[in-house]
Write a protein that holds these residues in place. Structure first.
Motif, PDB file in Angstrom:
ATOM      1  N   LEU A 122     -59.986  -3.863  19.823  1.00  0.00           N
ATOM      2  CA  LEU A 122     -58.552  -4.574  20.313  1.00  0.00           C
ATOM      3  C   LEU A 122     -58.687  -6.205  20.084  1.00  0.00           C
ATOM      4  O   LEU A 122     -57.849  -6.872  19.694  1.00  0.00           O
ATOM      5  N   ARG A 123     -60.147  -6.520  20.100  1.00  0.00           N
ATOM      6  CA  ARG A 123     -60.472  -8.120  20.027  1.00  0.00           C
ATOM      7  C   ARG A 123     -60.279  -8.504  18.623  1.00  0.00           C
ATOM      8  O   ARG A 123     -59.562  -9.322  18.084  1.00  0.00           O
ATOM      9  N   THR A 124     -60.507  -7.612  17.738  1.00  0.00           N
ATOM     10  CA  THR A 124     -60.236  -7.676  16.256  1.00  0.00           C
ATOM     11  C   THR A 124     -58.992  -7.797  15.771  1.00  0.00           C
ATOM     12  O   THR A 124     -58.336  -8.795  14.994  1.00  0.00           O
ATOM     13  N   LEU A 125     -58.302  -6.980  16.419  1.00  0.00           N
ATOM     14  CA  LEU A 125     -56.631  -6.901  16.095  1.00  0.00           C
ATOM     15  C   LEU A 125     -55.988  -8.036  16.529  1.00  0.00           C
ATOM     16  O   LEU A 125     -55.119  -8.615  15.729  1.00  0.00           O
ATOM     17  N   THR A 126     -56.137  -8.445  17.715  1.00  0.00           N
ATOM     18  CA  THR A 126     -55.532  -9.589  18.388  1.00  0.00           C
ATOM     19  C   THR A 126     -55.802 -10.812  17.834  1.00  0.00           C
ATOM     20  O   THR A 126     -55.097 -11.702  17.722  1.00  0.00           O
ATOM     21  N   ALA A 127     -57.233 -10.794  17.353  1.00  0.00           N
ATOM     22  CA  ALA A 127     -57.649 -12.284  16.687  1.00  0.00           C
ATOM     23  C   ALA A 127     -56.833 -12.285  15.294  1.00  0.00           C
ATOM     24  O   ALA A 127     -56.574 -13.398  14.690  1.00  0.00           O
TER      25      ALA A 127
END
Length: 322
Positions: free
Chosen positions: A215-220
């Motif tokens: 999720l951190r990768t997607l939101t970034a």
């Protein structure tokens, strides 16, 4: 009939969380609808605000007696461990709330109500900076981080600091109608309903990074390029997960849906572009909305205003240019 309003205060309370609403009630009394504000604390006596000012002669909660409304003021300590400010403050709040027909909170005062279980299954808001902490600590509370103030049953919650004035105006309107509330707002030179609708400062860009690596990768990626294809199916394919699993991740960590979070990021981006002087068409294109009309609908939904009016009101601190 005079309506009694008890404000629960404590060491570290924010001054404006108290003085703003008190001024609203005082002005209503000047117009013939009397309120009696009472400063209450756990033990009575003097409390010191976060700015170092002293609030003297507070009444011990146990001695306040019947009140029509209780307002739990805010302060950073309420959002810290233990949430709600500790057993003594929670006990005082419980005593006051049990005697009132209406219970309200300003800013982090919502943590007191949540810790007492009074907001379970209810909609509530708080300062955008504390919204995620409130949602994580009290998962049965339906936290709405964008709202200035919310009513659910006999409970009113509001966002940070100056939103206490908006809350107090809503309480006056609840008691005496919109004409008096509008008259008070006019006298205090504040908005009866703020331009920009009922939305407070955006949380989309202020929330901490997601704990889940995927999720951190997607939101970034969304934050880096809001105009790219960030549909649910596109993000799920990029992360090699199902749309259902991705939706669960967003709800679990960010307490919203993927589509709503992406739209909020795009609105944030469009706000900056509009203030930077881009046309509505260019702002829509560069923020991923695609068309002027889609951007206008998003502004109306999240901010309660149009891109043009937003720029006119917030493009300069000097106010609109004639």
């Amino acid at each position: 009939m005079t309506l009694r309003v008890a404000f629960l205060v404590f060491d570290g309370v924010r001054t404006l969380d108290v003085s703003g609403p008190v001024k609203v009630f005082h002005q209503a009394a000047q117009f013939g609808c009397p309120y009696e504000p009472v400063l209450a604390s756990a033990r009575g006596g003097t409390v010191t605000t976060s700015s170092g000012m002293a609030l003297g002669a507070t009444v011990a909660a146990a001695d306040v007696g019947p009140v029509d409304t209780v307002v739990i003021a805010g302060g950073d300590r309420l959002a810290e461990a233990p949430p709600g400010g500790g057993a003594e403050l929670l006990s005082a709040a419980s005593v006051l709330a049990g005697r009132a027909a209406r219970v309200a909170s300003v800013c982090s005062g919502a943590f007191v109500l949540a810790a007492l279980g009074l907001l379970e299954g209810r909609r509530a808001t708080t300062h955008w900076r504390h919204a995620q902490t409130l949602a994580r600590g009290f998962p049965l509370v339906r936290v709405e981080p964008d709202a200035l103030h919310i009513r659910d049953g006999r409970y009113f919650t509001s966002a940070g600091i100056s939103a206490g004035i908006d809350l107090a105006l809503a309480l006056v309107e609840d008691d005496h109608g919109s004409d008096l509330a509008r008259r008070v707002a006019r006298e205090l030179v504040v908005f009866m309903q703020r331009p920009g609708g009922q939305s407070q400062f955006s949380t989309a860009l202020a929330t901490p990074p997601a704990r889940n690596g995927l999720l951190r990768t997607l939101t970034a990626a969304v934050l880096a390029d809001p105009a790219a294809d960030h549909s649910l199916s596109a993000m799920a394919a990029s992360a090699s997960v199902s749309t259902r699993h991705l939706t669960r991740l967003f709800r679990s960590e960010l307490h919203t849906t993927p589509a709503r979070w992406v739209e909020r990021v795009r609105v944030d981006h469009a706000q900056r572009l509009v203030l930077d002087g881009l046309s509505v068409t260019a702002a829509a294109h560069h923020s991923g909305f695609g068309s002027d009309e889609t951007l206008r609908r998003a502004f109306a939904r999240h901010l309660g205003t149009t891109p043009t009016d937003y720029r006119r009101r917030f493009g300069t601190a000097r106010g609109p240019v004639p």
